[in-house]
Design an enzyme around this catalytic site. Structure first.
Site, mmCIF file in Angstrom:
data_model
loop_
_atom_site.group_PDB
_atom_site.id
_atom_site.type_symbol
_atom_site.label_atom_id
_atom_site.label_comp_id
_atom_site.label_asym_id
_atom_site.label_seq_id
_atom_site.Cartn_x
_atom_site.Cartn_y
_atom_site.Cartn_z
ATOM 1 N N PHE A 1 -2.783 -2.719 14.206
ATOM 2 C CA PHE A 1 -3.717 -2.118 12.841
ATOM 3 C C PHE A 1 -5.384 -1.511 13.746
ATOM 4 O O PHE A 1 -5.281 -0.333 13.532
ATOM 5 C CB PHE A 1 -3.424 -2.271 11.598
ATOM 6 C CG PHE A 1 -1.646 -2.579 11.249
ATOM 7 C CD1 PHE A 1 -1.330 -1.458 10.357
ATOM 8 C CD2 PHE A 1 -1.301 -3.977 11.234
ATOM 9 C CE1 PHE A 1 -0.133 -1.440 10.110
ATOM 10 C CE2 PHE A 1 -0.213 -4.021 10.763
ATOM 11 C CZ PHE A 1 0.481 -3.142 10.245
ATOM 12 N N GLU B 1 6.211 -13.584 0.536
ATOM 13 C CA GLU B 1 6.350 -12.955 2.204
ATOM 14 C C GLU B 1 5.678 -14.475 2.799
ATOM 15 O O GLU B 1 5.102 -14.672 2.879
ATOM 16 C CB GLU B 1 5.772 -12.351 2.878
ATOM 17 C CG GLU B 1 6.132 -11.341 4.197
ATOM 18 C CD GLU B 1 5.033 -10.660 4.574
ATOM 19 O OE1 GLU B 1 4.426 -10.319 4.085
ATOM 20 O OE2 GLU B 1 5.870 -10.088 6.439
ATOM 21 N N HIS C 1 9.528 -7.672 0.436
ATOM 22 C CA HIS C 1 10.431 -8.852 1.187
ATOM 23 C C HIS C 1 10.671 -9.973 -0.210
ATOM 24 O O HIS C 1 11.788 -9.551 -0.151
ATOM 25 C CB HIS C 1 8.811 -9.635 2.109
ATOM 26 C CG HIS C 1 8.935 -8.849 2.633
ATOM 27 N ND1 HIS C 1 9.666 -8.763 3.682
ATOM 28 C CD2 HIS C 1 7.562 -8.514 2.776
ATOM 29 C CE1 HIS C 1 8.345 -8.538 4.875
ATOM 30 N NE2 HIS C 1 7.284 -7.368 4.933
#
Ligand SMILES: *[C@@H]1O[C@H](CO)[C@@H](O)[C@H](O)[C@H]1NC(C)=O
Ligand SMILES: *[C@@H]1O[C@H](CO)[C@@H](O)[C@H](O)[C@H]1NC(C)=O
Ligand SMILES: [Zn+2]
Length: 511
Positions: free
Chosen positions: A207, A352, A377
């Protein structure tokens, strides 16, 4: 307290009554056995989906293919794509005729996708890095990063990538090395990413490496247009995108704030719809890193409230993102987040994790107590029976991203993913792709393939596909009007899809 205990009594009663009638000792062994199978079928996701006579025909074709594939897998498990790591499985998936059908399947919408990771890395390299305004520099951490507009993140003078490419000995190798900067792919994921923290570190780092590409209006627009294109080509008609909605710089060096960025996206979608008539729209969920300090959290919350007021049907909600195991838990933010709970909905990432009763796992509890609209998730939900019923009762869907969960180290063999349990219990789920560009995927079909081949029961065909696609419309944040328009478009695409399967079979039998 009261609702929780009511829920609890309801579950116990349900479980009791379910089995009491089925295990009827007046019946013979074979009938009881059949009853068990039939009862489970009627409970699970898609179990009660109606199929027309035509759909039944298509279903038979699909199930014959699926049975063949599974039988091959039983005999030769080591080359059975649905059980393998995606980096090994991808070429095998592409060879499976079922994947062709999955690609053609109208998949409805993607409800969980992070914009920076939403486009195939191949396109980013082959397209964006051929522009002179996309450059490389060394970051303050001494690492190569992509950049467009002047930024403090660069320690060295940014050099246009076409210029570096012109000096490269081997252009193909050069492009490959660029692509590996923004893609987790490796031949040996088991060795290169031995645990969850290793892979997350590299993942989060991407990212930072790619982020600078989006600071510049022309590349921002090209990237987001491509994002919609890759989904559309994969028969996805709608998107709810998580994004930070940060500011941009335009061609003249003017700063655009997030308000302007909202307009950029809205215009882009209008334009896109003109030449992609089946596209239904885009909405955004404002997402900020879960480790943000209080000051930036407050700032983003304020930005969210303003954006939401201005674009109530476009900026739909708020989320916190980043690795949960080592990140700040939702419980730390509850008081703060309450301030905006009147302004819009939450779409929290939660659970998650592979841990049980840790902060990351308990994020599920805080998410539901804060009335989350969906869950990103919800991997660890299967360990929390009280929450199962709450999810069903409040009709909260889990956004399940198979490849993400595998690449980010929650599960190796996706047949062991708890989504199989959610399907067997009909806990609402939708299938999403999360960050396809970062793990060598593209669109939604690879994730749908795993959902169909690894999560769903072996003998389930069109019913589950139909349910999963419809779920993506049902659990979206579309307005009533948008949803009913979407249903019309979806139905037409679905009918065409069914015809295409039947046609395929006719061709096969006539040759
Ligand atoms: C980049 O992608 C856009 C949109 O798909 C296309 O119009 C353009 O020609 C591409 N440019 C290059 C250099 O491939
Ligand atoms: C980054 O640093 C390396 C050596 O540390 C240097 O060789 C390279 O030219 C630098 N890259 C840029 C784009 O300045
Ligand atoms: Zn995510």
């Amino acid at each position: 307290m009261r609702t929780i205990s009511t829920i609890f009594i309801a579950i116990s009663f349900f479980h009791y009554s379910r089995s009491a009638t089925i295990f009827n000792n007046q019946l013979n062994y074979k009938d009881v056995r059949n009853n068990i199978i039939a009862a489970e079928e009627s409970i699970r996701t898609g179990g009660n989906i109606y199929l027309s006579p035509k759909e039944h025909e298509a279903d038979k074709i699909l199930l014959t293919m699926k049975e063949k594939s599974i039988n091959r897998g039983i005999i030769d498990p080591s080359s059975y794509a649905p059980s393998l790591h995606f980096f090994h499985a991808k070429p095998l998936i592409e060879k499976d005729p079922i994947f062709d059908i999955i690609k053609r399947l109208p998949k409805g919408g993607v409800l969980h996708l992070h914009n920076s990771a939403g486009v195939s890395s191949e396109w980013v390299i082959k397209n964006l890095t051929y522009r002179n305004d996309v450059k490389l520099c060394n970051s303050t951490d001494g690492e190569k990063i992509f950049t467009t507009v002047p930024t403090k993140a660069c320690q060295s003078e940014p050099i246009p990538i076409p210029k570096l490419r012109a000096q490269a000995q081997d252009v193909k190798e050069f492009d490959k090395s660029l692509e590996l900067m923004i893609n987790l792919y490796t031949k040996y994921p088991e060795l290169d990413y031995p645990d969850v923290n290793t892979v997350w570190k590299k993942f989060q780092n991407i990212f930072s490496i790619i982020g600078g590409i989006f600071d510049y209006l022309p590349t921002y627009k090209a990237f987001h247009r491509r994002l919609l294109e890759e989904l559309y080509e994969d028969n996805v008609m709608y998107l709810e995108m998580r994004t930070g909605m940060g500011g941009l710089i335009d061609e003249n060096g003017n700063k655009l704030n997030s308000d302007d960025v909202a307009l950029v996206l809205l215009n882009l979608v209008d334009e896109f719809k003109k030449d992609h008539p089946l596209f239904l729209g885009l909405k955004v969920i404002l997402a900020i890193p879960r480790n943000s300090d209080t000051q930036s959290l407050e700032l983003k919350m304020q930005r969210f409230v303003e954006l939401r007021k201005k674009y109530p049907n476009f900026v739909i909600g708020f989320d916190l993102v980043g690795q949960e195991d080592i990140g700040r838990p939702l419980s730390q933010y509850v008081e703060k987040l309450k301030e905006i709970s009147q302004n819009g909905r939450f779409f929290f990432h939660a659970g998650e994790t592979n841990w049980f009763n840790t902060d990351a796992d308990h994020n599920l509890i805080d998410a539901i107590l804060m009335n989350t609209k969906r869950i990103g998730h919800g991997y660890s939900l299967y360990k929390h029976p009280v929450l199962w019923e709450a999810f069903k009762e409040k009709d909260i869907a889990l956004e399940i991203s198979p490849i993400s969960n595998q690449v980010l180290h929650l599960v190796q063999d996706l047949r062991n993913h708890p989504a199989s349990f959610y399907i067997s219990e009909n806990i609402p789920i939708v299938i999403a792709n999360d960050d396809p560009g970062f793990w060598n995927a593209k669109g939604l079909s690879y994730d749908f393939y795993y959902a169909f081949m690894a999560f769903a029961p072996s003998d389930t065909g069109l019913q589950i596909l139909k349910q999963l696609a419809w779920n993506s419309l049902k659990y979206s944040a579309m307005s009533q009007k948008e949803r009913s328009d979407a249903a019309v478009v979806f139905k037409a695409s679905w009918d065409k899809f069914i015809d295409s399967i039947l046609l395929m079979e006719n061709k096969n039998t006539s040759t």
